[in-house]
Design an enzyme around this catalytic site. Structure first.
Site, PDB file in Angstrom:
ATOM      1  CB  ALA A 282     -20.932  -0.266  -4.569  1.00  0.00           C
ATOM      2  CG  ASP A 328     -62.935  20.951  16.578  1.00  0.00           C
ATOM      3  OD1 ASP A 328     -63.745  20.579  16.922  1.00  0.00           O
ATOM      4  OD2 ASP A 328     -62.092  21.412  17.486  1.00  0.00           O
ATOM      5  CG  ASP A 630     -59.464  23.595  20.176  1.00  0.00           C
ATOM      6  OD1 ASP A 630     -60.082  22.411  20.420  1.00  0.00           O
ATOM      7  OD2 ASP A 630     -59.862  24.454  19.713  1.00  0.00           O
ATOM      8  CG  ASP A 634     -60.188  17.819  19.692  1.00  0.00           C
ATOM      9  OD1 ASP A 634     -61.021  17.170  19.478  1.00  0.00           O
ATOM     10  OD2 ASP A 634     -60.010  18.988  19.861  1.00  0.00           O
TER      11      ASP A 634
END
Length: 892
Positions: A282, A328, A630, A634
């Site tokens: 429980a 960026d 991108d 990075d």
């Protein structure tokens, strides 16, 4: 190995590597170096195997508690109970495993980026060999379209231009030359005499001496940083871990208390062991892990429809905790499409509307439209389009794209806004006679054309300072005037003003010629200046404003020049007074860096290690950091950040694999929408935890008080399991579809260190659980006393508790206040859960098969109505408490 080859003369680099610049290495020497330095390829790091990923699904304290409960049930001979709990564990593990299976592929993606072949000079002969066979000291030949096969010092350049976006994130080509550089510490983008593995030659040709291969290249360093960057536990994972430890403590304490109390009141030891197991079951909401996983998956699906693909489930909730977004610049805050924005024409300032490569827009002077075909403007636009090698086309997805230099593409697009299509120039009578290519040394180019009227012109573009020195006249409306000092100074001032706005400025000029032998750079007629920029996304400023209102700080981190970063920041509403460059960053101590990241919002000319350092320092300050990117450069910072966000359109495979979220539209505004979604998801997680825990508390109280007053237990273990895995799970799941508070973005981010079970939250679920338990225990005792039938009494308790828990979902739904209007039905999943649970509960009471398993008996109509009426009492009491704001949750 000295990595400052950009400070050395070509002859000194050649001497260091014992290489002949004309004949290159011998094959024998190349083989020797191959054994010394190894292959020119990135080391394949071992990722997480599918088996490890599967095992990780069980490394959760709540799952471990359930496994212990399963083992105890088996030991006590409760096979059905053990199978039920273990099934939940397996289903949840498989769901989490298949959701996250595609992670940890970044290293393989890096390998695919390496050039497969290279043109090399050995033994004085030019040959093509596999790029992995290159060694330091090799002389490679670079031509337009080549991928640079290794890091190298340029030893010969003929108008060599390279796009280094994979390392710097910037889409403009970089002119390469052989001149030694004086500064000892320079960012990659400023090393104009070096070329790097994975970058692309877009113009000219040249030769370069290999200085680094494999792991000793810049991209190799990124690979190593990516491997070393540790994934951070998300705020939700930390909270759930704390919650699991609290549950473990509660479960053990309850079991011990039950055994001690039971022995003290004279209950048999075996019965007390069974009761302790029931109470432990429980105490642990078996459906919690599964409901959390599925709720996060619901959020993942919602965000995918808003252009945000979540790759890792916990990241859905982490977005809602975000306090800092490190973004960026290029392609996220800006369009990543160079655009001609302003024209200076004989003292006139003409704005050009439209963004990116879409050839739509107007020409405005003082907000009034200007006819682009008027003499001076028409000539300038034609010159820009014809003195050019870029091509603008519609891509496969019906989007406009530039083939060639992006800056030249901006000139082609501007002319197209006037109606002139460069590809159709020859059809219209413009015949190219001779081209003098752009020279990075002279900063200018020229093309001779035969014009439609059979005259010939030489069209020129280049650096304003260089072109102005070559001009003797300027085009004044539709006639030519001498270029005096006054007009020259006016042009110089205009150039400074345009450059001060962060625009890349080019001058355009022409002159009539009789033949292509005439000097193209003397006695030119100045047409004017053009200002070109990668403009901010129109929606990015609003998104930054919304982020600020939500208590989220935005930091711009870019590889671009300081002045350009400042200009973009001003247009986006960011604080552009303090800008820190990569070179300045490298001179700071750790303490100084920690201080600077606390208030500087713009970092320019940074390298991959700088980005990683910035993220780490922010995390040390307790910030929850989202990082966008991108490029390959990075990837380490994306992996280290609490939320790594990569670009779906322009992003490299490496960046996507290292990230937690991919933006399919490359748009900063989508991040803010995702943050909003993350906050709603956390609200919903809080709601179902509130719901499940108050329901489980009610079960504990029912059993505990029955034990204290010495009556038979109102519920058996399998009935508790049924409540936890069937009755409670479906309403809890439906709370994952709650639409959320409209004002969720007007609140500050949550404290990431704040536990889920705060003292106020504990008191609230305890009080509400007690109210649910009191109704159940009251119904049980009444039926036990009036009928004397333990089977009927237990069935009534079982049904009553199922109903009070079902209605309790409406105390958690929305803001906790039930309004009898359309908001009551705005969660269709909750309505569906109510119908489903009522049907399942009917089966539990009225089917012989479930009667045997759950130890229930069918109830007559009167008893059924009694249980139904009693079940409405708790919701009335809790609604009164909610309306009086009693123990309502304080802001998080």
């Amino acid at each position: 190995m000295n990595n400052h080859f950009y400070n050395m003369k070509v002859e000194d680099v050649s001497s260091k590597f014992k290489t002949n610049l004309e004949t290159g290495l011998t094959e024998q020497e190349a083989e020797k170096r191959q054994q010394e330095y190894g292959d020119n390829k990135l080391e394949k790091h071992s990722g997480i195997s599918p088996w490890v990923l599967l095992i990780n699904q069980f490394r959760n304290i709540i799952v471990i508690l359930l496994l212990v409960a399963t083992a105890i049930s088996l030991f006590m001979g409760d096979i059905v109970e053990a199978i039920a709990v273990f099934s939940v564990i397996i289903i949840n593990a498989l769901f989490g495993f298949f959701t996250e299976y595609r992670a940890e592929q970044a290293m393989d993606a890096l390998k695919k980026m390496v050039s497969t072949s290279a043109k090399v000079i050995r033994n004085g002969q030019l040959s093509e060999i596999p790029a992995e066979k290159l060694v330091p000291g090799d002389i490679v030949v670079l031509e337009e379209g080549d991928s640079v096969p290794a890091d190298a010092r340029v030893v010969q350049s003929d108008n060599l231009g390279v796009i280094e976006a994979s390392l710097t994130g910037e889409s403009e080509s970089v002119d390469k030359n052989t001149t030694p550089l004086q500064e000892e510490t320079l960012a990659v983008g400023d090393r104009t005499n070096m070329v790097y593995m994975s970058t692309v030659v877009v113009r000219g040709n040249g030769r370069a001496l290999i200085t680094g291969t494999g792991g000793n290249t810049e991209i190799g360093k990124v690979s190593n940083m990516l491997e070393e960057a540790e994934d951070e536990d998300t705020p939700l994972e930390k909270r759930m871990a704390r919650l699991g430890h609290q549950l473990a403590g509660i479960s053990i304490a309850l079991a011990v208390i039950m055994i001690v109390v039971g022995i003290l009141v004279g209950r048999p030891l075996v019965e007390m062991l069974e009761t302790s197991i029931a109470l432990a079951i429980a105490a642990v909401p078996e459906g919690l892990v599964a409901v959390a996983t599925i709720t996060l998956a619901i959020g993942m699906n919602r965000m995918a429809k808003k252009n945000a693909i979540i790759r890792k489930l916990p990241a859905v909730e982490t977005l809602g905790s975000t306090t800092v977004i490190c973004s960026d610049k290029t392609g996220t805050l800006t369009e990543n499409e160079m655009t001609l924005e302003e024209i200076w024409l004989n003292g006139r300032n003409i704005k050009v509307t439209g963004v990116g490569y879409q050839p739509e827009g107007d020409f405005l002077e003082n907000n009034n439209k200007v006819n682009p075909k008027e003499a001076g403007l028409n000539k300038l636009l034609l010159c820009g389009a014809l003195c050019n090698n870029a091509v603008v086309n519609r891509g496969e997805e019906d989007e406009w794209e530039v083939i060639g230099d992006p800056t030249e593409g901006a000139l082609v697009v501007a002319a197209r806004k006037m109606g002139f299509i460069r590809q159709q120039a020859q059809e219209k009578g413009y015949k190219e006679l001779k081209e003098i290519p752009f020279s990075s040394a002279e900063k200018r180019m020229a093309i001779y054309y035969k014009m439609p009227d059979d005259s010939s012109d030489v069209l020129v573009k280049g650096s304003p300072a260089v072109i102005l020195e070559s001009c003797s006249h300027y085009l004044n409306e539709d006639h030519v005037s001498p270029l005096d000092d006054i007009f020259k100074q006016k042009t110089i001032r205009a150039n400074k003003e345009l450059a001060g706005k962060g625009l890349r400025v080019l001058a355009l000029a022409y002159k009539p010629v009789q033949s292509t032998d005439e000097d193209p750079y003397s006695d030119l007629i100045l047409l004017g200046l053009v200002g070109i920029m990668d403009p901010p996304r129109q929606e990015a400023k609003d998104a930054i404003d919304n982020a600020e209102k939500a208590g989220i700080r935005t930091i711009m981190i870019t590889g671009d020049q300081k002045e350009t970063a400042q200009s973009i920041a001003q247009r986006l509403g960011l604080d552009s007074d303090d800008v820190l460059t990569g070179n300045e960053l490298h001179k700071l101590s750790k303490a100084e860096l920690a201080d600077e990241v606390g208030h500087v919002d713009i970092f320019a000319r940074v390298n991959p290690k700088d980005k990683l350092d910035i993220v780490e320092e922010l995390q040390k300050k307790g910030q929850i950091v989202a990082m966008t990117g991108d490029g390959v450069n990075d990837a380490p910072a994306l992996k280290k950040a609490d939320i790594g966000v990569s670009m779906g359109k322009s992003g490299t495979v490496v960046a996507k694999e290292a990230s937690d979220m991919v933006l399919t539209d490359d748009n900063f505004a989508t991040i803010i929408k995702a943050v909003q979604g993350g906050r709603v998801i956390f609200e919903n997680i809080n709601k179902f935890i509130h719901y499940l825990f108050s329901c489980n508390i009610s079960e504990i109280i029912v059993i505990f008080f029955a034990l204290l007053i010495g009556v038979p237990l109102p519920l058996v273990a399998l009935q508790i399991l049924w409540l936890n895995l069937v009755t409670d799970v479906f309403p809890a799941l439906s709370l994952g579809w709650e639409p959320g508070d409209r004002n969720v973005m007007d609140k500050p981010p949550r404290d990431p260190d704040r536990a889920i079970l705060t003292n106020r939250f504990k008191l609230r679920i305890l009080v509400q659980g007690a109210v649910l338990a009191a109704a159940t225990l009251g119904a049980y005792l009444y039926m036990l006393n009036t009928t004397g039938d333990i089977g009927v009494a237990r069935s009534v308790a079982f049904l009553t508790l199922a109903l009070v828990q079902l209605w309790h979902a409406f105390n958690v739904h929305g803001d906790g206040i039930i309004e009898f209007n359309r908001t009551l039905f705005n969660n269709k999943m909750l309505m569906g859960a109510v119908v489903l649970v009522l049907a399942l509960q009917a089966l539990a009471i009225y089917t012989p098969f479930l009667n045997r398993i759950l130890q229930t008996v069918p109830l007559n109509a009167g008893t059924l109505v009694f249980a139904l009426l009693i079940s409405f009492v708790p919701i009335i009491i809790i609604q009164i408490m909610n309306r009086l704001n009693f123990l309502r949750e304080e802001p998080s």
